[in-house]
Design an enzyme around this catalytic site. Sequence first.
Site, mmCIF file in Angstrom:
data_model
loop_
_atom_site.group_PDB
_atom_site.id
_atom_site.type_symbol
_atom_site.label_atom_id
_atom_site.label_comp_id
_atom_site.label_asym_id
_atom_site.label_seq_id
_atom_site.Cartn_x
_atom_site.Cartn_y
_atom_site.Cartn_z
ATOM 1 N N GLY A 1 0.802 -1.216 0.000
ATOM 2 C CA GLY A 1 0.000 0.000 0.000
ATOM 3 C C GLY A 1 0.840 1.274 0.000
ATOM 4 O O GLY A 1 0.426 2.294 -0.564
ATOM 5 N N ASN A 2 2.038 1.229 0.623
ATOM 6 C CA ASN A 2 2.844 2.449 0.723
ATOM 7 C C ASN A 2 3.479 2.844 -0.611
ATOM 8 O O ASN A 2 4.058 3.915 -0.725
ATOM 9 C CB ASN A 2 3.921 2.308 1.801
ATOM 10 C CG ASN A 2 4.988 1.301 1.415
ATOM 11 O OD1 ASN A 2 4.687 0.270 0.822
ATOM 12 N ND2 ASN A 2 6.233 1.594 1.737
ATOM 13 N N LYS B 1 -11.167 -9.878 8.578
ATOM 14 C CA LYS B 1 -10.343 -8.829 7.987
ATOM 15 C C LYS B 1 -11.091 -7.486 8.057
ATOM 16 O O LYS B 1 -12.143 -7.320 7.420
ATOM 17 C CB LYS B 1 -10.057 -9.210 6.528
ATOM 18 C CG LYS B 1 -9.419 -8.131 5.708
ATOM 19 C CD LYS B 1 -7.912 -8.160 5.810
ATOM 20 C CE LYS B 1 -7.317 -7.012 5.008
ATOM 21 N NZ LYS B 1 -5.925 -6.781 5.337
ATOM 22 N N LYS C 1 3.295 -12.076 4.641
ATOM 23 C CA LYS C 1 4.340 -11.896 3.628
ATOM 24 C C LYS C 1 5.337 -13.052 3.695
ATOM 25 O O LYS C 1 5.737 -13.604 2.657
ATOM 26 C CB LYS C 1 5.062 -10.561 3.831
ATOM 27 C CG LYS C 1 4.174 -9.363 3.550
ATOM 28 C CD LYS C 1 4.916 -8.049 3.680
ATOM 29 C CE LYS C 1 3.945 -6.917 4.005
ATOM 30 N NZ LYS C 1 2.756 -6.844 3.137
ATOM 31 N N LYS D 1 -3.218 -9.898 -0.702
ATOM 32 C CA LYS D 1 -2.588 -9.680 -2.013
ATOM 33 C C LYS D 1 -1.243 -10.418 -2.142
ATOM 34 O O LYS D 1 -0.850 -10.778 -3.251
ATOM 35 C CB LYS D 1 -2.451 -8.192 -2.329
ATOM 36 C CG LYS D 1 -1.311 -7.478 -1.651
ATOM 37 C CD LYS D 1 -0.284 -6.915 -2.608
ATOM 38 C CE LYS D 1 0.774 -6.117 -1.897
ATOM 39 N NZ LYS D 1 1.344 -6.633 -0.644
#
Lengths: 308, 308
Positions: free
Chosen positions: A12-13, A130, A271, A209
Site C-alpha cells: 500500500g505504501n 479482515k 508476507k 494480495k
Amino acid sequence: MKKEILLVALGGNALIRKGQIGTVEEQFANLRTPIGQIAKLSRDYRVIITHGNGPQVGNLLLQQECCDAVPSLPLEILVAQTQGQIGYMIESTLDAALMGLGIHTEQPLVSLMSYVVVAEKDPAFLAPSKPIGPVFSEEKAATLPYPTRKTGEGYRRVVASPKPVTIVEKREIRNLIDMGFIVICCGGGGIPVIREGRAFSGVDAVIDKDLASAKLAEEVGVDIFLIATDVKGVALHYGRPEEAFLRKVSLDQAARYLKEGLFPAGSMGPKVEAAMQFMKRGGKRAIITSIDAIEEAVSGSAGTEVIR
Amino acid sequence: MKKEILLVALGGNALIRKGQIGTVEEQFANLRTPIGQIAKLSRDYRVIITHGNGPQVGNLLLQQECCDAVPSLPLEILVAQTQGQIGYMIESTLDAALMGLGIHTEQPLVSLMSYVVVAEKDPAFLAPSKPIGPVFSEEKAATLPYPTRKTGEGYRRVVASPKPVTIVEKREIRNLIDMGFIVICCGGGGIPVIREGRAFSGVDAVIDKDLASAKLAEEVGVDIFLIATDVKGVALHYGRPEEAFLRKVSLDQAARYLKEGLFPAGSMGPKVEAAMQFMKRGGKRAIITSIDAIEEAVSGSAGTEVIR
C-alpha cells in the site's frame, strides 16, 4: 535464452505513505519510486506487477456510506474499481518511466482485470476477520447490515479473507509474459469469486494480495518473487530493543519463527508465508524488501531472502 | 484463413435500461442479452468489445459530492474506476456465456485499461459542452469549482469532449487479437490523456465512446464495426409521424442528412459520424443496431449499414 520472470508485489505504501490522506498527486508522486526501479529492471527481466488496494477500497466504502442517492455496490465491484484506478496509475507511471529510459517501444504493457477463485467452503467464511473501510461508533455499528468488530480506532466492518485457489486469467497472463508484455494484474489480491456450476460469482471477501501474488507466481512459473513493503525486510522482535534483521532465512527457520509468533500477524506474517509458499512450490528466489530498495534486493544486496 | 475482426461498441443500455436505478443485479442481468450473442459470434470472428460508462461515472461523481471525508478524485481516475467495474462485469458475464457454450477453453479473454490521447489544443477544451454527473440547483451550481450548464433537469457540470487522436494501447490490443484473445477495452471512450514531453497526463474530459471505438477500429484494422444501442438503427425524423427507418445509407447520403440536422446531436449524430469515419478509412462494414439484434445485424438482416 529467455529472460527470467520477476513478480513485484507492491504494498500500500507504494501509493499512500504514512500520514498522507492520499490525494491523486501524492499517489502518482509516490509511485515513481518503485516504478522507476521496475522500469530499469524490465531490461533484464520479464515483469509482472501486482498491488494492494486497502486505502482505495476503504475510500470507496466510506463514500457509499455517505451517499444514499446511489445504489450501493458489493465489495467485488469496488475491488474491480480499484483495479481500474490503480492499474491505470501504475501503467501510466510506468509508461512515463519507460519513455524516460527510451525503451518504451520495446516494452508493451497492459493492466488487466483479474479475478481469483476461492473455495465456498473456505473456513474463513465462517469467521470474517479482515477489517475494511471506515470506523464506526458502537451505536452505528449495531445498525449495519454486515458483521463488524471492535478495533483500536473503533468498530469496523469485517469480511472473510479466504485463500486463493486459482487465478482465472493465469493462462492469459502466461501468454502475455511469453510475448514480452509487462503485465499489471491481481490488484487488491484479485476480485474474489466462487465457482457456481458453469459460472463464477463474486463474493464479499478480500484475498491477501501477497498470498494471491504467490499463487499467481506459482501458476505462471515466476522465477523471482519480490514483496515490496514499508520496512527493509524481515526482523525478529520488530520494533523492540532486541530487534534482529534477517538477511536470509531458511524455510525451516521461517516456519519455526512463524509458529513462535515472532512476526506480527496482520503485516509481516502473511508476507513470510507467501514467500515460503512460493519457495516450497519450486520458486527460485523469494525476497521481502522496502519500496526504495527493489533494484538492490534483486541484485542481492538488500532485503530478506527466504531460502530452501 | 484468419477470422475477420468484429468490434462491438456497447451502449449504456447494455448495462442499465430506461427506468432502472442500476443495481448490480440489474446490470449483470442486462449484460446477458448482448454478451450471449457476442459469445456465439466469437466462434466465427475475432472480437473486441468497447463500452460506455455514463451512468456509472455519474454515480461516482455524485458520491464524491456527498462525501467530504475522502479526497476527491479527478475525472480521469473515475473513468479508470468505471473501466475496472464494467470491464470485470463484461468479462465475467462473457466467461459464463462461453462456459455455457463449452468454448471457454479456446477463447482466452482479457479486459484491459485503456487511455486515449487527445490534443491539448482541441477546440473542445475552449467550450466544455458535455454534461456529466448529478443535477444541481442554480444556487449550488454557482458555488462549484467547475463550469456548469442549465439542462432540462437543472444545472449539470460540463466537460470538454475532445476528439480521440490515438489509443495508447493499440499495439498491445492488436497483438492480443492476433493471438486469438477476446479483448474488452476503451471503456467510457478511454481515459483522456495529453502528451507532455515524455509522459502522458490525464485531463478532465470525456471522449465519445463511439468515436474512440472508430479510432481503435481503424488503428487495429477491424473488419466489422458494430454500434449496439437502444434503437433498431438509424431513422430519419426519429420519433415523429414521418419517421423513416434506413436499412442502408451511403456515406454521401449520411453526410447530407447530418448536415440537414436529421439525426439528434447528442445521440444518433455521433454514432453515424463514427460509422462514417470507419468506412472512410477503409473499414469493410459499419452497422448501427439494437442491443437485442447484434447477431442478426452481423448476418445482415437487422440494423442500419453505412455503405460506401
